[in-house]
Motif scaffolding. Sequence first.
Motif, PDB file in Angstrom:
ATOM      1  N   VAL A 177      30.899  39.364  36.533  1.00 24.50           N
ATOM      2  CA  VAL A 177      30.311  40.525  37.210  1.00 24.50           C
ATOM      3  C   VAL A 177      31.386  41.598  37.325  1.00 24.50           C
ATOM      4  CG1 VAL A 177      29.009  41.318  39.211  1.00 24.50           C
ATOM      5  CG2 VAL A 177      28.946  38.900  38.557  1.00 24.50           C
ATOM      6  N   LEU A 178      31.020  42.846  36.961  1.00 20.92           N
ATOM      7  CA  LEU A 178      31.934  43.971  37.087  1.00 20.92           C
ATOM      8  C   LEU A 178      31.353  44.991  38.048  1.00 20.92           C
ATOM      9  CD1 LEU A 178      32.709  42.781  34.172  1.00 20.92           C
ATOM     10  CD2 LEU A 178      33.701  45.033  33.797  1.00 20.92           C
ATOM     11  N   GLY A 179      32.176  45.450  38.982  1.00 19.09           N
ATOM     12  CA  GLY A 179      31.777  46.511  39.886  1.00 19.09           C
ATOM     13  C   GLY A 179      32.109  47.875  39.296  1.00 19.09           C
ATOM     14  N   GLU A 180      31.433  48.891  39.771  1.00 17.71           N
ATOM     15  CA  GLU A 180      31.664  50.238  39.249  1.00 17.71           C
ATOM     16  C   GLU A 180      33.083  50.734  39.503  1.00 17.71           C
ATOM     17  OE1 GLU A 180      28.726  52.894  40.770  1.00 17.71           O
ATOM     18  OE2 GLU A 180      27.174  52.224  39.343  1.00 17.71           O
ATOM     19  N   GLU A 181      33.757  50.217  40.535  1.00 20.09           N
ATOM     20  CA  GLU A 181      35.130  50.623  40.824  1.00 20.09           C
ATOM     21  C   GLU A 181      36.160  49.700  40.194  1.00 20.09           C
ATOM     22  OE1 GLU A 181      35.725  53.520  42.220  1.00 20.09           O
ATOM     23  OE2 GLU A 181      33.531  53.737  42.234  1.00 20.09           O
ATOM     24  N   GLY A 182      35.714  48.760  39.352  1.00 14.92           N
ATOM     25  CA  GLY A 182      36.650  47.928  38.592  1.00 14.92           C
ATOM     26  C   GLY A 182      36.860  46.519  39.099  1.00 14.92           C
ATOM     27  N   ALA A 183      36.181  46.115  40.170  1.00 15.25           N
ATOM     28  CA  ALA A 183      36.307  44.746  40.652  1.00 15.25           C
ATOM     29  C   ALA A 183      35.652  43.776  39.672  1.00 15.25           C
ATOM     30  CB  ALA A 183      35.669  44.607  42.028  1.00 15.25           C
ATOM     31  N   GLY A 191      40.317  50.656  38.148  1.00 12.66           N
ATOM     32  CA  GLY A 191      39.692  51.963  38.222  1.00 12.66           C
ATOM     33  C   GLY A 191      38.222  51.912  37.872  1.00 12.66           C
ATOM     34  N   ALA A 192      37.551  53.039  38.069  1.00 10.36           N
ATOM     35  CA  ALA A 192      36.110  53.112  37.823  1.00 10.36           C
ATOM     36  C   ALA A 192      35.792  52.815  36.359  1.00 10.36           C
ATOM     37  CB  ALA A 192      35.580  54.486  38.206  1.00 10.36           C
ATOM     38  N   VAL A 193      34.698  52.100  36.134  1.00 10.94           N
ATOM     39  CA  VAL A 193      34.314  51.625  34.796  1.00 10.94           C
ATOM     40  C   VAL A 193      33.133  52.446  34.285  1.00 10.94           C
ATOM     41  CG1 VAL A 193      33.416  49.667  33.500  1.00 10.94           C
ATOM     42  CG2 VAL A 193      35.138  49.306  35.268  1.00 10.94           C
ATOM     43  N   ARG A 194      33.234  52.899  33.028  1.00  8.50           N
ATOM     44  CA  ARG A 194      32.121  53.621  32.383  1.00  8.50           C
ATOM     45  C   ARG A 194      31.240  52.659  31.592  1.00  8.50           C
ATOM     46  NH1 ARG A 194      34.609  58.796  29.365  1.00  8.50           N
ATOM     47  NH2 ARG A 194      32.383  59.245  29.173  1.00  8.50           N
ATOM     48  N   THR A 195      31.837  51.760  30.841  1.00  5.84           N
ATOM     49  CA  THR A 195      31.116  50.749  30.072  1.00  5.84           C
ATOM     50  C   THR A 195      32.082  49.625  29.770  1.00  5.84           C
ATOM     51  OG1 THR A 195      29.731  50.347  28.120  1.00  5.84           O
ATOM     52  CG2 THR A 195      31.626  51.801  27.820  1.00  5.84           C
ATOM     53  N   PHE A 196      31.570  48.481  29.309  1.00  2.00           N
ATOM     54  CA  PHE A 196      32.447  47.328  29.116  1.00  2.00           C
ATOM     55  C   PHE A 196      31.794  46.341  28.152  1.00  2.00           C
ATOM     56  CE2 PHE A 196      29.434  45.896  32.173  1.00  2.00           C
ATOM     57  CZ  PHE A 196      29.332  44.518  32.007  1.00  2.00           C
ATOM     58  N   ALA A 197      32.571  45.355  27.718  1.00  2.57           N
ATOM     59  CA  ALA A 197      32.063  44.235  26.913  1.00  2.57           C
ATOM     60  C   ALA A 197      32.898  43.012  27.241  1.00  2.57           C
ATOM     61  CB  ALA A 197      32.136  44.553  25.422  1.00  2.57           C
ATOM     62  N   VAL A 198      32.275  41.830  27.163  1.00  3.42           N
ATOM     63  CA  VAL A 198      32.929  40.573  27.507  1.00  3.42           C
ATOM     64  C   VAL A 198      32.885  39.640  26.312  1.00  3.42           C
ATOM     65  CG1 VAL A 198      33.009  38.642  29.129  1.00  3.42           C
ATOM     66  CG2 VAL A 198      32.194  40.869  29.906  1.00  3.42           C
ATOM     67  N   ARG A 199      34.039  39.089  25.953  1.00  2.37           N
ATOM     68  CA  ARG A 199      34.127  38.144  24.845  1.00  2.37           C
ATOM     69  C   ARG A 199      33.724  36.755  25.329  1.00  2.37           C
ATOM     70  NH1 ARG A 199      39.814  38.382  21.885  1.00  2.37           N
ATOM     71  NH2 ARG A 199      40.415  37.142  23.715  1.00  2.37           N
ATOM     72  N   GLU A 200      33.454  35.843  24.405  1.00  2.00           N
ATOM     73  CA  GLU A 200      33.016  34.494  24.756  1.00  2.00           C
ATOM     74  C   GLU A 200      34.012  33.768  25.652  1.00  2.00           C
ATOM     75  OE1 GLU A 200      30.739  30.850  24.640  1.00  2.00           O
ATOM     76  OE2 GLU A 200      30.274  32.967  24.390  1.00  2.00           O
ATOM     77  N   ALA A 230      45.418  41.400  36.555  1.00  3.95           N
ATOM     78  CA  ALA A 230      45.436  42.841  36.328  1.00  3.95           C
ATOM     79  C   ALA A 230      45.232  43.119  34.847  1.00  3.95           C
ATOM     80  CB  ALA A 230      46.748  43.452  36.811  1.00  3.95           C
ATOM     81  N   ALA A 231      44.651  44.293  34.545  1.00  2.00           N
ATOM     82  CA  ALA A 231      44.317  44.651  33.170  1.00  2.00           C
ATOM     83  C   ALA A 231      45.484  45.345  32.480  1.00  2.00           C
ATOM     84  CB  ALA A 231      43.090  45.554  33.159  1.00  2.00           C
ATOM     85  N   VAL A 232      45.485  45.272  31.138  1.00  2.00           N
ATOM     86  CA  VAL A 232      46.454  45.960  30.305  1.00  2.00           C
ATOM     87  C   VAL A 232      45.813  47.243  29.802  1.00  2.00           C
ATOM     88  CG1 VAL A 232      47.837  45.831  28.206  1.00  2.00           C
ATOM     89  CG2 VAL A 232      47.496  43.780  29.613  1.00  2.00           C
ATOM     90  N   PRO A 233      46.426  48.422  30.014  1.00  2.00           N
ATOM     91  CA  PRO A 233      45.812  49.671  29.548  1.00  2.00           C
ATOM     92  C   PRO A 233      45.958  49.855  28.041  1.00  2.00           C
ATOM     93  CG  PRO A 233      47.898  50.128  30.618  1.00  2.00           C
ATOM     94  CD  PRO A 233      47.644  48.661  30.790  1.00  2.00           C
ATOM     95  N   LEU A 234      44.898  50.349  27.411  1.00  2.00           N
ATOM     96  CA  LEU A 234      44.901  50.717  25.994  1.00  2.00           C
ATOM     97  C   LEU A 234      44.493  52.186  25.940  1.00  2.00           C
ATOM     98  CD1 LEU A 234      42.923  47.626  24.635  1.00  2.00           C
ATOM     99  CD2 LEU A 234      45.404  47.865  24.773  1.00  2.00           C
ATOM    100  N   TYR A 235      45.322  53.010  25.320  1.00  2.00           N
ATOM    101  CA  TYR A 235      45.144  54.453  25.493  1.00  2.00           C
ATOM    102  C   TYR A 235      44.187  55.035  24.455  1.00  2.00           C
ATOM    103  CZ  TYR A 235      48.714  53.968  28.965  1.00  2.00           C
ATOM    104  OH  TYR A 235      49.396  53.569  30.090  1.00  2.00           O
ATOM    105  N   HIS A 236      42.901  54.973  24.813  1.00  2.00           N
ATOM    106  CA  HIS A 236      41.847  55.616  24.031  1.00  2.00           C
ATOM    107  C   HIS A 236      40.957  56.356  25.008  1.00  2.00           C
ATOM    108  CE1 HIS A 236      42.735  53.614  20.186  1.00  2.00           C
ATOM    109  NE2 HIS A 236      43.054  52.566  20.930  1.00  2.00           N
TER     110      HIS A 236
END
Length: 397
Positions: free
Chosen positions: A77-83, A101-110, A131-137
């Motif tokens: 489960v992902l919250g809109e603020e990144g939880a 941070g706030a999430v616009r869209t996402f995908a989950v791998r198996e 904690a997440a690793v940032p990817l700059y796109h």
Amino acid sequence: PAADGPRSFSPPRRSAYHACHMSQRGQVAYDPRGRIFVVTHDEALLVHDGDSEAPLWQETIDETIAGVAIAGDEIVVLGEEGAVRRFTFLHRELARASLGGAVRTFAVREDGTIVAAHDDHLSLLRRNDLAAVPLYHRGVTALAWSRDGKRVLVGKSSPEGEHQLVLLDGANGEPQGAPQTLASAITAIASSPKGFFVANGDHIQRFTAADAPLTHVTRAREHVITDVACSAEGTRLAMQIDRSRVLVLDDPPGEALLDVSYPQRVCSGVAFGPRPWIAIALAGGDANKVNVDTGAMHRSDTHPGRQHNRWLVSVAGAFQKRAAPGPTAAPARPAGLDEAKLEQQRRAQRAVEDAEAQLRQQQQDDSDRKMMFRIGFIVLGILLGVLRACARDSHHY
């Protein structure tokens, strides 16, 4: 029927071949083995039995839910603020983390790895990380993991109005090949087990490789395609059109297998389950489960304490043609028979019919003769009785 208590679930064989089973819009997830399906509404996570649609359990998250996915034996489960919160099918919480941070869209791998889009970057959160690793796109509007879990396809839009599809390495976010430019924004992407992606825009298009041209799949004409999904076996493609219609097509597209419309409700996502089922989420926390082969439709049972809703739905599809076949043509004349042989067969048939008629007439004549004999004997008996009576009367006189 309602669930009577905790249910046991046997774990499936782990395989990187299956991507997580969720809708691009994220409000519905369906276990590929059909054990559960999940819908969301605001902060509520609503889990249902996959067979009976009965409510199993619900959980209130601390923030509005951006989306939900099923990865293996876990609900993510992902919250809109990144939880991020992870649960077992039996409602045991496994872990909490943050995407920062706030999430616009996402995908989950198996394996539970999450890639999420924020306003100015992507983030990668592996299952056991906090904690997440940032990817700059920047400007990512849609994304999906490949079925082998090695690549991520993202749709991007720039402030200048340029729209692109970019293939990224799933480990580090590095681009693989040149981006492909499109005429309209991409808001939904799905991956097929056949090795390609499908993405929306002004029409559905197939992405096979960074150096290969996009392939036109289908369009919805003046309508807007808001969600896409591929079945686990790769033979069916689902599209949500506008706000309240879902189409399921053969993949590659042929006839429409299923066409579902809601005159009073708004759809919030689609997700395939075990063949032949698909789940359609409705805004407000309800869902329908539909058999694509037969058109049979089930609804989610209402969780305790929640408002029970009713709605109208229109269902059509190829199953109607199979259920009501049209008239069939008369069988053709057998090949290889000339007119002489056909005439010979007709004469033989007439001879058989004449013989049967003669036999029936003979049987009728025999029956008539027997009846006349019976009547004659009866009349003779009556006459003899009369003569005897007359003789007695004469003697008495």
